[in-house]
Design an enzyme around this catalytic site. Structure first.
Site, mmCIF file in Angstrom:
data_model
loop_
_atom_site.group_PDB
_atom_site.id
_atom_site.type_symbol
_atom_site.label_atom_id
_atom_site.label_comp_id
_atom_site.label_asym_id
_atom_site.label_seq_id
_atom_site.Cartn_x
_atom_site.Cartn_y
_atom_site.Cartn_z
ATOM 1 N N HIS A 1 -47.748 2.637 12.116
ATOM 2 C CA HIS A 1 -47.952 1.295 11.572
ATOM 3 C C HIS A 1 -49.369 0.766 11.789
ATOM 4 O O HIS A 1 -49.678 -0.336 11.370
ATOM 5 C CB HIS A 1 -46.935 0.337 12.219
ATOM 6 N N HIS B 1 -39.119 9.822 10.795
ATOM 7 C CA HIS B 1 -38.787 8.781 11.782
ATOM 8 C C HIS B 1 -37.318 8.916 12.134
ATOM 9 O O HIS B 1 -36.472 9.047 11.236
ATOM 10 C CB HIS B 1 -39.071 7.382 11.226
ATOM 11 N N ILE B 2 -37.053 8.869 13.432
ATOM 12 C CA ILE B 2 -35.669 9.009 13.902
ATOM 13 C C ILE B 2 -34.844 7.812 13.429
ATOM 14 O O ILE B 2 -33.722 7.945 12.959
ATOM 15 C CB ILE B 2 -35.672 9.124 15.444
ATOM 16 N N SER B 3 -35.419 6.629 13.564
ATOM 17 C CA SER B 3 -34.728 5.401 13.142
ATOM 18 C C SER B 3 -35.123 5.066 11.703
ATOM 19 O O SER B 3 -36.085 5.638 11.173
ATOM 20 C CB SER B 3 -35.097 4.245 14.074
ATOM 21 N N ARG C 1 -42.715 -2.790 11.349
ATOM 22 C CA ARG C 1 -42.465 -1.342 11.224
ATOM 23 C C ARG C 1 -42.348 -0.916 9.755
ATOM 24 O O ARG C 1 -42.214 0.266 9.444
ATOM 25 C CB ARG C 1 -41.186 -0.933 11.961
ATOM 26 N N ARG D 1 -34.574 6.373 27.626
ATOM 27 C CA ARG D 1 -34.322 4.952 27.389
ATOM 28 C C ARG D 1 -33.981 4.734 25.919
ATOM 29 O O ARG D 1 -34.201 5.603 25.091
ATOM 30 C CB ARG D 1 -35.565 4.131 27.781
ATOM 31 N N ARG E 1 -35.784 -2.310 10.325
ATOM 32 C CA ARG E 1 -36.097 -2.866 11.646
ATOM 33 C C ARG E 1 -37.073 -4.038 11.510
ATOM 34 O O ARG E 1 -37.089 -4.704 10.482
ATOM 35 C CB ARG E 1 -36.627 -1.737 12.553
ATOM 36 N N GLU F 1 -43.483 13.241 6.875
ATOM 37 C CA GLU F 1 -43.398 12.194 7.909
ATOM 38 C C GLU F 1 -41.914 12.010 8.272
ATOM 39 O O GLU F 1 -41.071 11.923 7.374
ATOM 40 C CB GLU F 1 -43.950 10.895 7.315
ATOM 41 N N ALA G 1 -45.472 4.706 17.058
ATOM 42 C CA ALA G 1 -46.073 3.391 16.801
ATOM 43 C C ALA G 1 -47.371 3.491 15.991
ATOM 44 O O ALA G 1 -47.733 2.550 15.267
ATOM 45 C CB ALA G 1 -46.333 2.669 18.120
ATOM 46 N N ASP H 1 -56.551 9.298 7.837
ATOM 47 C CA ASP H 1 -57.788 9.947 7.379
ATOM 48 C C ASP H 1 -57.831 11.420 7.790
ATOM 49 O O ASP H 1 -58.298 12.267 7.025
ATOM 50 C CB ASP H 1 -59.020 9.217 7.931
ATOM 51 N N PRO I 1 -46.734 8.622 20.434
ATOM 52 C CA PRO I 1 -46.515 7.974 21.728
ATOM 53 C C PRO I 1 -45.060 7.610 22.031
ATOM 54 O O PRO I 1 -44.333 7.127 21.165
ATOM 55 C CB PRO I 1 -47.372 6.704 21.656
ATOM 56 N N ASN I 2 -44.700 7.862 23.270
ATOM 57 C CA ASN I 2 -43.402 7.524 23.866
ATOM 58 C C ASN I 2 -42.253 8.427 23.440
ATOM 59 O O ASN I 2 -41.156 8.315 23.986
ATOM 60 C CB ASN I 2 -43.036 6.046 23.618
ATOM 61 N N TYR J 1 -32.603 5.685 19.567
ATOM 62 C CA TYR J 1 -33.175 7.027 19.410
ATOM 63 C C TYR J 1 -32.248 8.153 19.867
ATOM 64 O O TYR J 1 -32.624 9.321 19.809
ATOM 65 C CB TYR J 1 -34.519 7.102 20.165
ATOM 66 N N ASN K 1 -44.175 12.722 13.384
ATOM 67 C CA ASN K 1 -43.615 11.404 13.680
ATOM 68 C C ASN K 1 -44.701 10.697 14.497
ATOM 69 O O ASN K 1 -44.812 10.911 15.703
ATOM 70 C CB ASN K 1 -42.324 11.525 14.481
HETATM 71 O O1 CA2 Z 1 -38.002 5.890 14.497
HETATM 72 C C1 CA2 Z 1 -38.985 6.527 14.868
HETATM 73 O O2 CA2 Z 1 -38.992 7.749 14.976
HETATM 74 C C2 CA2 Z 1 -40.254 5.768 15.282
HETATM 75 O O3 CA2 Z 1 -41.363 6.510 14.816
HETATM 76 C C3 CA2 Z 1 -40.224 5.698 16.801
HETATM 77 C C4 CA2 Z 1 -41.357 4.879 17.377
HETATM 78 C C5 CA2 Z 1 -41.464 3.514 16.698
HETATM 79 O O4 CA2 Z 1 -42.622 2.842 17.168
HETATM 80 C C6 CA2 Z 1 -41.534 3.640 15.192
HETATM 81 O O5 CA2 Z 1 -41.569 2.344 14.648
HETATM 82 C C7 CA2 Z 1 -40.326 4.380 14.665
HETATM 83 C C8 CA2 Z 1 -41.135 4.642 18.874
HETATM 84 C C9 CA2 Z 1 -40.940 5.866 19.681
HETATM 85 C C10 CA2 Z 1 -40.559 5.444 21.048
HETATM 86 O O6 CA2 Z 1 -39.607 6.352 21.521
HETATM 87 C C11 CA2 Z 1 -38.898 5.989 22.624
HETATM 88 C C12 CA2 Z 1 -37.948 6.882 23.032
HETATM 89 C C13 CA2 Z 1 -37.185 6.603 24.106
HETATM 90 C C14 CA2 Z 1 -37.375 5.429 24.812
HETATM 91 C C15 CA2 Z 1 -38.332 4.553 24.404
HETATM 92 C C16 CA2 Z 1 -39.106 4.823 23.316
#
Ligand code: CA2
Length: 148
Positions: free
Chosen positions: A79, A99-101, A110, A17, A106, A97, A76, A86, A9-10, A22, A73
């Site tokens: 977590h 994660h960008i961040s 997370r 944003r 954080r 797996e 959210a 499963d 998601p997102n 990111y 990836n």
């Molecule tokens: O660091 C990552 O890749 C995450 O999986 C990104 C998730 C976050 O919930 C994880 O804790 C770490 C969030 C992705 C949301 O991506 C956005 C991108 C642009 C603007 C807003 C959100």
């Protein structure tokens, strides 16, 4: 060899944003970057992004007997989702797996990743390059398996 790349998601909002966390590049930039490396490695790729947990579970199940590796990836859902954990356990496809961040640096919520319990490898905090590292890992793993 076919690798399925799943983004949760997102992540379709990349570059739109929160560039501070990111980056400025978009989801399509990410896909193009991975495709380019995959071509160089001779690996086939399929991309899937969804904001819906059940759709991600369906996609993982559909990968059974189809994909040789999964890069995920779960965003959210990392977590929260025992359902995604499963599904990955059920299909038993080698999974990395990404994660960008750096989720370890954080908020506390997370720090827990359910997917880490099944993933062969977790790559965090390397930006988009983490996906390329995951692709390299899975494609080299294929070579190692062939040599056994
Ligand atoms: O660091 C990552 O890749 C995450 O999986 C990104 C998730 C976050 O919930 C994880 O804790 C770490 C969030 C992705 C949301 O991506 C956005 C991108 C642009 C603007 C807003 C959100």
């Amino acid at each position: 060899m076919k690798i399925l790349v799943i983004n949760g998601p997102n992540l379709n909002m990349l570059g739109i944003r929160e560039p501070g966390i990111y980056g400025k590049s978009t989801y399509s930039d990410l896909v193009e970057m991975i495709k380019k490396r995959a071509e160089a490695l001779g690996v086939q790729t399929e991309f899937f992004q969804s904001n819906h947990e059940g759709d991600i579970v369906d996609k993982i199940q559909a990968a059974y007997n189809d994909a040789d590796g999964i890069i995920i990836n779960p965003a959210a859902y990392t977590h929260t989702s025992i359902a995604i954990l499963d599904a990955l356990k059920a299909v038993a496809i080698p999974t990395v797996e990404v994660h960008i961040s750096d989720i370890s640096q954080r908020e506390d919520f997370r720090k827990l990743s359910y997917v880490s319990l099944i993933a062969q490898k977790t790559i965090c905090g390397k930006g988009f390059d983490g996906y390329l590292e995951a692709l390299d890992y899975l494609s080299h793993r294929r070579v190692e398996l062939r040599m056994v």
